[in-house]
Design an enzyme around this catalytic site. Structure first.
Site, PDB file in Angstrom:
ATOM      1  N   ASP A 183     -11.317   0.603   0.912  1.00  0.00           N
ATOM      2  CA  ASP A 183     -11.670   0.344  -0.476  1.00  0.00           C
ATOM      3  C   ASP A 183     -10.750   1.173  -1.376  1.00  0.00           C
ATOM      4  O   ASP A 183     -10.490   2.353  -1.103  1.00  0.00           O
ATOM      5  CB  ASP A 183     -13.134   0.733  -0.714  1.00  0.00           C
ATOM      6  N   ASN A 191      -8.941  -1.904 -13.662  1.00  0.00           N
ATOM      7  CA  ASN A 191      -9.213  -3.170 -14.353  1.00  0.00           C
ATOM      8  C   ASN A 191      -9.674  -2.952 -15.789  1.00  0.00           C
ATOM      9  O   ASN A 191      -9.241  -3.648 -16.711  1.00  0.00           O
ATOM     10  CB  ASN A 191     -10.278  -3.961 -13.595  1.00  0.00           C
ATOM     11  N   HIS A 196      -7.177  -7.117 -15.811  1.00  0.00           N
ATOM     12  CA  HIS A 196      -7.287  -7.695 -14.474  1.00  0.00           C
ATOM     13  C   HIS A 196      -5.946  -8.144 -13.905  1.00  0.00           C
ATOM     14  O   HIS A 196      -5.767  -8.159 -12.687  1.00  0.00           O
ATOM     15  CB  HIS A 196      -8.287  -8.861 -14.487  1.00  0.00           C
ATOM     16  N   ASP A 200      -4.678  -7.199 -10.326  1.00  0.00           N
ATOM     17  CA  ASP A 200      -4.171  -8.142  -9.329  1.00  0.00           C
ATOM     18  C   ASP A 200      -2.833  -7.681  -8.764  1.00  0.00           C
ATOM     19  O   ASP A 200      -2.575  -7.822  -7.561  1.00  0.00           O
ATOM     20  CB  ASP A 200      -4.018  -9.532  -9.961  1.00  0.00           C
ATOM     21  N   GLU A 226     -11.808  -5.309  -4.341  1.00  0.00           N
ATOM     22  CA  GLU A 226     -10.815  -4.332  -3.872  1.00  0.00           C
ATOM     23  C   GLU A 226     -11.114  -3.854  -2.453  1.00  0.00           C
ATOM     24  O   GLU A 226     -10.604  -2.828  -2.008  1.00  0.00           O
ATOM     25  CB  GLU A 226     -10.772  -3.126  -4.817  1.00  0.00           C
TER      26      GLU A 226
END
Length: 316
Positions: A183, A191, A196, A200, A226
């Protein structure tokens, strides 16, 4: 009288010259690739469709060996199929890649041996279709069904399917199997602060780092947001910990880039479980790895649980 004449005409013996002409017209105008090949593998006939695919006139193809245009990696396979034509029933079906005037194309072949009145092989005939577009579409749909659109990694469904297969193999051959959950630490803040699209970008870069560090036969999947999972076949807990530590350090030292090339430092937390310590049940392996990821994050993030030091013998 007309009926009698019609019946008489229809019962007339076929004209062999007309039949030969009709067959030749069909072959010459066929969209399929049609060839004849000698027992030594050299073209003795090629139809216009075959010539058009290669951009070469028939006179320059006749006498050429079939293997000259086969993609190098497929030549051994094609040779095997060609050799099968010498054994009854003198028939093969296969698909391979060839270098053509339209680039590399995938051709689906049906080959058949031709015999004389004594039943002896005299040559071979082959009929093929260019199935590149159809197979490319199938490959694309398969890729979409089994892989994450953003990162190109395996998706959760495909990873779970492969994991059950690997665990069955591990049980059968008594191999260890390890799994770790990974993670990105504080990814929500990325974010929230940068958007976002930047998030990405980070996910795509992390997937590249993971594929670079991990071994070829390890399977990496994005299972949501994630969070990632890595399946490590034939790997016990100690070996998995060493691999996870290499990955953790690589992520810590990597200069991630947001939009507009803005650098950002990131870390990951990893939880690991192995079939050598957990019952050989995938659901339990998954659950234990997930719980250990939670413990790694609880203990401060940017670490692995269980820690490598837990496996190091302590001085008495």
């Amino acid at each position: 009288m007309e009926n009698h004449q019609t019946a008489t005409a229809s019962s007339a013996p076929p004209n062999p010259h007309q039949q030969a002409h009709d067959f030749r017209c069909m072959v010459e105008n066929s969209l399929d690739l049609i060839i004849k090949v000698s027992l030594s593998g050299h073209y003795t006939y090629v139809n216009p469709a075959f010539c058009a695919l290669y951009g070469i006139e028939a006179n320059n193809l006749l006498g050429r060996h079939y293997s000259e245009d086969v993609v190098e990696d497929d030549r051994a396979m094609v040779d095997v199929f060609f050799n099968q034509l010498f054994t009854p029933p003198y028939a093969v079906n296969f698909t391979h890649r060839e270098n053509t005037a339209r680039g590399i194309r995938r051709l689906e072949w049906t080959g058949k041996g031709l015999t004389n009145a004594q039943g002896e092989l005299i040559e071979f005939v082959g009929i093929a279709r260019d199935v590149t577009d159809r197979l490319d579409l199938i490959d694309k749909l398969s890729q979409q069904a089994n892989h994450d659109d953003l990162t190109g990694l395996a998706n959760r469904r495909f990873l779970m399917k492969q994991a059950h297969l690997e665990l069955a193999r591990a049980k059968r051959y008594q191999y260890p199997l390890s799994l770790f959950m990974l993670d990105i630490d504080h990814f929500k803040a990325v974010n929230d602060q940068y958007g976002h699209l930047s998030g990405d970008n980070v996910l795509k870069q992390l997937s590249q780092v993971m594929q670079y560090i991990l071994r070829e036969h390890d399977l990496v999947g994005r299972i949501g947001g994630e969070e990632f999972a890595v399946l490590l076949p034939e790997t016990d807990l100690e070996a998995a910990l060493a691999i996870a530590e290499r990955l953790r350090l690589a992520v810590q030292e990597y200069s991630f880039r947001l939009l507009h090339d803005t650098p950002i430092a990131l870390t990951v937390s990893i939880g690991i479980a192995s079939s050598t310590e957990v019952a050989q049940n995938f659901e339990k392996l998954w659950h234990e790895s997930d719980m250990r990821l939670y413990q790694a994050k609880t203990l401060g993030r940017n670490q692995i649980f269980p820690a490598i030091t837990a496996l190091t013998p302590q001085p008495s």
